[in-house]
Every structure is written in C-alpha cells, then in structure tokens.
Design a protein around this motif. Sequence first.
Motif, PDB file in Angstrom:
ATOM      1  N   GLY A  42      14.994   2.343 -28.966  1.00 38.48           N
ATOM      2  CA  GLY A  42      15.463   3.705 -29.146  1.00 38.48           C
ATOM      3  C   GLY A  42      16.196   4.257 -27.951  1.00 38.48           C
ATOM      4  N   VAL A  43      15.810   3.802 -26.756  1.00 38.61           N
ATOM      5  CA  VAL A  43      16.444   4.295 -25.531  1.00 38.61           C
ATOM      6  C   VAL A  43      17.732   3.552 -25.237  1.00 38.61           C
ATOM      7  CG1 VAL A  43      16.195   4.474 -23.022  1.00 38.61           C
ATOM      8  CG2 VAL A  43      14.261   5.080 -24.516  1.00 38.61           C
ATOM      9  N   LEU A  44      17.720   2.254 -25.336  1.00 37.68           N
ATOM     10  CA  LEU A  44      18.871   1.446 -24.903  1.00 37.68           C
ATOM     11  C   LEU A  44      19.792   1.013 -26.033  1.00 37.68           C
ATOM     12  CD1 LEU A  44      17.225  -0.979 -22.305  1.00 37.68           C
ATOM     13  CD2 LEU A  44      18.308   1.231 -21.890  1.00 37.68           C
ATOM     14  N   TYR A  45      19.264   0.962 -27.235  1.00 39.06           N
ATOM     15  CA  TYR A  45      20.002   0.387 -28.355  1.00 39.06           C
ATOM     16  C   TYR A  45      20.357  -1.066 -28.077  1.00 39.06           C
ATOM     17  CZ  TYR A  45      20.797   5.311 -29.572  1.00 39.06           C
ATOM     18  OH  TYR A  45      20.653   6.644 -29.879  1.00 39.06           O
ATOM     19  N   LEU A  46      19.492  -1.723 -27.282  1.00 43.82           N
ATOM     20  CA  LEU A  46      19.721  -3.121 -26.932  1.00 43.82           C
ATOM     21  C   LEU A  46      18.416  -3.889 -27.113  1.00 43.82           C
ATOM     22  CD1 LEU A  46      21.674  -2.706 -23.578  1.00 43.82           C
ATOM     23  CD2 LEU A  46      22.640  -3.392 -25.755  1.00 43.82           C
ATOM     24  N   LYS A  47      18.543  -5.163 -27.437  1.00 43.85           N
ATOM     25  CA  LYS A  47      17.344  -5.980 -27.563  1.00 43.85           C
ATOM     26  C   LYS A  47      17.055  -6.701 -26.255  1.00 43.85           C
ATOM     27  CE  LYS A  47      17.541  -6.721 -32.545  1.00 43.85           C
ATOM     28  NZ  LYS A  47      17.510  -7.708 -33.640  1.00 43.85           N
ATOM     29  N   LEU A  48      16.969  -5.931 -25.204  1.00 40.29           N
ATOM     30  CA  LEU A  48      16.704  -6.503 -23.892  1.00 40.29           C
ATOM     31  C   LEU A  48      15.696  -5.627 -23.182  1.00 40.29           C
ATOM     32  CD1 LEU A  48      20.305  -7.358 -22.667  1.00 40.29           C
ATOM     33  CD2 LEU A  48      18.586  -8.978 -23.428  1.00 40.29           C
TER      34      LEU A  48
ATOM     35  N   GLU B 195       0.827  -1.215   0.000  1.00 38.50           N
ATOM     36  CA  GLU B 195       0.000   0.000   0.000  1.00 38.50           C
ATOM     37  C   GLU B 195       0.859   1.263   0.000  1.00 38.50           C
ATOM     38  OE1 GLU B 195      -3.356  -0.052   2.645  1.00 38.50           O
ATOM     39  OE2 GLU B 195      -3.559  -2.228   2.502  1.00 38.50           O
ATOM     40  N   VAL B 196       1.906   1.220  -0.810  1.00 40.53           N
ATOM     41  CA  VAL B 196       2.818   2.356  -0.970  1.00 40.53           C
ATOM     42  C   VAL B 196       2.536   3.021  -2.311  1.00 40.53           C
ATOM     43  CG1 VAL B 196       5.226   3.059  -1.202  1.00 40.53           C
ATOM     44  CG2 VAL B 196       4.592   1.280   0.440  1.00 40.53           C
ATOM     45  N   ASP B 197       2.188   4.288  -2.279  1.00 40.27           N
ATOM     46  CA  ASP B 197       1.973   5.028  -3.514  1.00 40.27           C
ATOM     47  C   ASP B 197       3.328   5.369  -4.130  1.00 40.27           C
ATOM     48  OD1 ASP B 197       0.573   6.241  -5.539  1.00 40.27           O
ATOM     49  OD2 ASP B 197       0.260   8.130  -4.449  1.00 40.27           O
ATOM     50  N   PHE B 198       3.361   5.480  -5.435  1.00 37.78           N
ATOM     51  CA  PHE B 198       4.627   5.774  -6.103  1.00 37.78           C
ATOM     52  C   PHE B 198       4.388   6.579  -7.366  1.00 37.78           C
ATOM     53  CE2 PHE B 198       3.120   1.550  -7.365  1.00 37.78           C
ATOM     54  CZ  PHE B 198       3.130   1.617  -8.754  1.00 37.78           C
ATOM     55  N   ASP B 199       5.410   7.350  -7.720  1.00 34.51           N
ATOM     56  CA  ASP B 199       5.416   8.068  -8.985  1.00 34.51           C
ATOM     57  C   ASP B 199       6.256   7.301  -9.983  1.00 34.51           C
ATOM     58  OD1 ASP B 199       3.821  10.181  -8.105  1.00 34.51           O
ATOM     59  OD2 ASP B 199       5.534  11.363  -7.416  1.00 34.51           O
ATOM     60  N   GLU B 200       6.036   7.581 -11.265  1.00 35.79           N
ATOM     61  CA  GLU B 200       6.795   6.904 -12.306  1.00 35.79           C
ATOM     62  C   GLU B 200       7.381   7.900 -13.298  1.00 35.79           C
ATOM     63  OE1 GLU B 200       5.522   2.819 -13.504  1.00 35.79           O
ATOM     64  OE2 GLU B 200       3.522   3.624 -13.069  1.00 35.79           O
ATOM     65  N   VAL B 201       8.611   7.634 -13.682  1.00 36.89           N
ATOM     66  CA  VAL B 201       9.260   8.362 -14.763  1.00 36.89           C
ATOM     67  C   VAL B 201       9.457   7.365 -15.892  1.00 36.89           C
ATOM     68  CG1 VAL B 201      11.327   9.588 -15.517  1.00 36.89           C
ATOM     69  CG2 VAL B 201      10.437   9.933 -13.192  1.00 36.89           C
ATOM     70  N   PHE B 202       8.879   7.652 -17.057  1.00 37.39           N
ATOM     71  CA  PHE B 202       8.968   6.741 -18.187  1.00 37.39           C
ATOM     72  C   PHE B 202      10.076   7.164 -19.144  1.00 37.39           C
ATOM     73  CE2 PHE B 202       4.279   6.408 -17.203  1.00 37.39           C
ATOM     74  CZ  PHE B 202       4.401   5.203 -16.536  1.00 37.39           C
ATOM     75  N   LEU B 203      10.936   6.232 -19.460  1.00 35.54           N
ATOM     76  CA  LEU B 203      11.999   6.489 -20.419  1.00 35.54           C
ATOM     77  C   LEU B 203      11.432   6.401 -21.832  1.00 35.54           C
ATOM     78  CD1 LEU B 203      14.837   4.325 -18.825  1.00 35.54           C
ATOM     79  CD2 LEU B 203      14.521   6.797 -18.627  1.00 35.54           C
ATOM     80  N   THR B 204      11.557   7.472 -22.577  1.00 34.64           N
ATOM     81  CA  THR B 204      11.074   7.517 -23.960  1.00 34.64           C
ATOM     82  C   THR B 204      12.140   7.978 -24.933  1.00 34.64           C
ATOM     83  OG1 THR B 204      10.247   9.778 -23.676  1.00 34.64           O
ATOM     84  CG2 THR B 204       8.707   7.977 -23.205  1.00 34.64           C
ATOM     85  N   LYS B 205      13.221   8.560 -24.401  1.00 33.71           N
ATOM     86  CA  LYS B 205      14.280   9.093 -25.252  1.00 33.71           C
ATOM     87  C   LYS B 205      15.648   8.627 -24.767  1.00 33.71           C
ATOM     88  CE  LYS B 205      11.673  13.310 -26.285  1.00 33.71           C
ATOM     89  NZ  LYS B 205      11.661  14.785 -26.213  1.00 33.71           N
ATOM     90  N   ARG B 206      16.537   8.475 -25.692  1.00 32.92           N
ATOM     91  CA  ARG B 206      17.907   8.083 -25.368  1.00 32.92           C
ATOM     92  C   ARG B 206      18.560   9.063 -24.401  1.00 32.92           C
ATOM     93  NH1 ARG B 206      21.661   3.916 -25.203  1.00 32.92           N
ATOM     94  NH2 ARG B 206      23.702   4.861 -25.082  1.00 32.92           N
ATOM     95  N   GLU B 207      18.224  10.349 -24.538  1.00 31.77           N
ATOM     96  CA  GLU B 207      18.827  11.382 -23.701  1.00 31.77           C
ATOM     97  C   GLU B 207      18.518  11.175 -22.221  1.00 31.77           C
ATOM     98  OE1 GLU B 207      18.667  12.720 -27.804  1.00 31.77           O
ATOM     99  OE2 GLU B 207      17.105  11.940 -26.446  1.00 31.77           O
ATOM    100  N   GLN B 208      17.333  10.676 -21.916  1.00 34.06           N
ATOM    101  CA  GLN B 208      16.979  10.414 -20.513  1.00 34.06           C
ATOM    102  C   GLN B 208      17.884   9.333 -19.926  1.00 34.06           C
ATOM    103  OE1 GLN B 208      12.759   9.687 -21.733  1.00 34.06           O
ATOM    104  NE2 GLN B 208      12.354  10.563 -19.704  1.00 34.06           N
ATOM    105  N   TYR B 209      18.067   8.284 -20.675  1.00 33.34           N
ATOM    106  CA  TYR B 209      18.923   7.185 -20.228  1.00 33.34           C
ATOM    107  C   TYR B 209      20.365   7.657 -20.091  1.00 33.34           C
ATOM    108  CZ  TYR B 209      21.458   2.717 -20.517  1.00 33.34           C
ATOM    109  OH  TYR B 209      22.304   1.662 -20.299  1.00 33.34           O
ATOM    110  N   GLN B 210      20.823   8.444 -21.049  1.00 33.23           N
ATOM    111  CA  GLN B 210      22.193   8.947 -20.999  1.00 33.23           C
ATOM    112  C   GLN B 210      22.409   9.813 -19.774  1.00 33.23           C
ATOM    113  OE1 GLN B 210      24.664   8.025 -23.316  1.00 33.23           O
ATOM    114  NE2 GLN B 210      25.892   8.828 -21.606  1.00 33.23           N
ATOM    115  N   GLN B 211      21.409  10.601 -19.415  1.00 29.67           N
ATOM    116  CA  GLN B 211      21.532  11.448 -18.237  1.00 29.67           C
ATOM    117  C   GLN B 211      21.672  10.607 -16.970  1.00 29.67           C
ATOM    118  OE1 GLN B 211      21.819  14.892 -18.017  1.00 29.67           O
ATOM    119  NE2 GLN B 211      22.314  14.365 -15.893  1.00 29.67           N
ATOM    120  N   LEU B 212      20.937   9.510 -16.897  1.00 27.46           N
ATOM    121  CA  LEU B 212      21.057   8.603 -15.745  1.00 27.46           C
ATOM    122  C   LEU B 212      22.460   8.009 -15.673  1.00 27.46           C
ATOM    123  CD1 LEU B 212      17.635   6.716 -15.975  1.00 27.46           C
ATOM    124  CD2 LEU B 212      18.285   8.428 -14.257  1.00 27.46           C
TER     125      LEU B 212
END
Length: 221
Positions: free
Chosen positions: A214-220, A27-44
């Motif tokens: 598009g985000v990972l350039y990986l098939k995983l 019963e823990v509420d949570f927010d979500e950040v969705f990865l949609t662009k390569r730039e988001q992943y690169q920033q992480l």
Amino acid sequence: MAGKVVLTYFDGRGKMESIRWLLTAAEVDFDEVFLTKREQYQQLLDDGSLMFQQVPLVEIDGMKLIQTKAILNYIAEKYNLHGQDIKDRVKINMYSEGLMDLMEMFMTLIWTPDRKLKLKTIETKAKERYLPAFEKALTGTVYLVGGRLSMADVLLLECSLMLEEEFPGILNDFSKVKSFQTRMMQIPAFAKFLQPGSKRKPQPDEDLKKTVMGVLYLKLL
C-alpha cells in the motif's frame, strides 16, 4: 548537539533490522517512524529525503542517510565497530556482505510463491556456503576480526538467530558458531534487545506485506 537517531521504515524487519541491531550494539537509543500510508512515503519523496526513492532512511548527525550498507558502515565507523585498520575493515565488510546476502534471501520469502522451495534453497546455501565459512573463521577466536566486537559479529548473531527460527537445530553441526551465538546473547545490550517488548521486530507476515504494498506499490521490501 545532534538530536536523537530516527529510523523511518515499516514496522517490520526488512533491511532496517540489521541497522537496529547495530545501533543496539553501539548502545544508541533511537526513535522510529513507521510507514503505514502512501502519503507518508510521498512526502519523503516530495521533500527530497530519499535520494534514490528508497527506504530505509536514517536521520543521524544532521544527515539523512539511505542505502543499507552505507548506513551500516557509518554507524560502524562512528561507534568503533569497524576494526582497527583498513585490513580489519575489509575483512569485516566481506563477512558482513556475505551475511547480508544470506539474510536478503529471508527478506524475499514473503513475496515468494513457493515458500517451501525457497526455504530449501536457503537451508542448503547456509549449510554448504555460509556457515562453514564462519565456523572456520571462529576457530581459536572469540570475535571474527581483530579480537573485538565488530559489525560482522553483530550481523552473524542476527543471521544465526534468523536461521534457527526457520531451521531448528541447523547449528548442531557448527559448534563454534553456536558457541559464538551463546556468548553474544549474553552481552547485556543484546540480551535486552532479545526480550519481549524491545524494538526487535518479529518475522514478517501478511499484514506487513499489505502495508508495504500500500505504501510503495512495489513487491519489494
């Protein structure tokens, strides 16, 4: 005071879905950040958020956690879903890891050229290896371990629903698992999570596959 739990992943099931289920059980509420662009992943990557350059990422209690099993175990420990003692815990972990092995087969479906053959393999293993073990474990008990709700129960509910999505009627020969599923679905937190508009994700599709590529350039996933 710790801030709200934040999940960073794709807008799909993958390895994050079990984490969503477990937080729902707690019963823990949570927010979500969705990865949609390569730039988001690169920033992480650039800011050091991803120890092994992988998601899912969960921000909780001032920490940035990666690795699905480690995240699940932390949540289970924090919210009393990991048994009463070390013997309970190892049983819960055995059941949970078995369920994760089965569910990971579903995660690879979207990348599999011969989907029909892969589904046949999943169905066979479910019927011959996994469901019999849980049918036996649920004999004479409401929950899998220690007489109370645990991470293993949560993952079994998730997995049983995934199985029925692809193989309607697969639980017909496993009455104890089916009864367990019915009981669990009546728990208010789960009943709400199963309603349209919740944070539960649908089955993956080609759009999700393109986004991940598009985000990972990986098939995983």
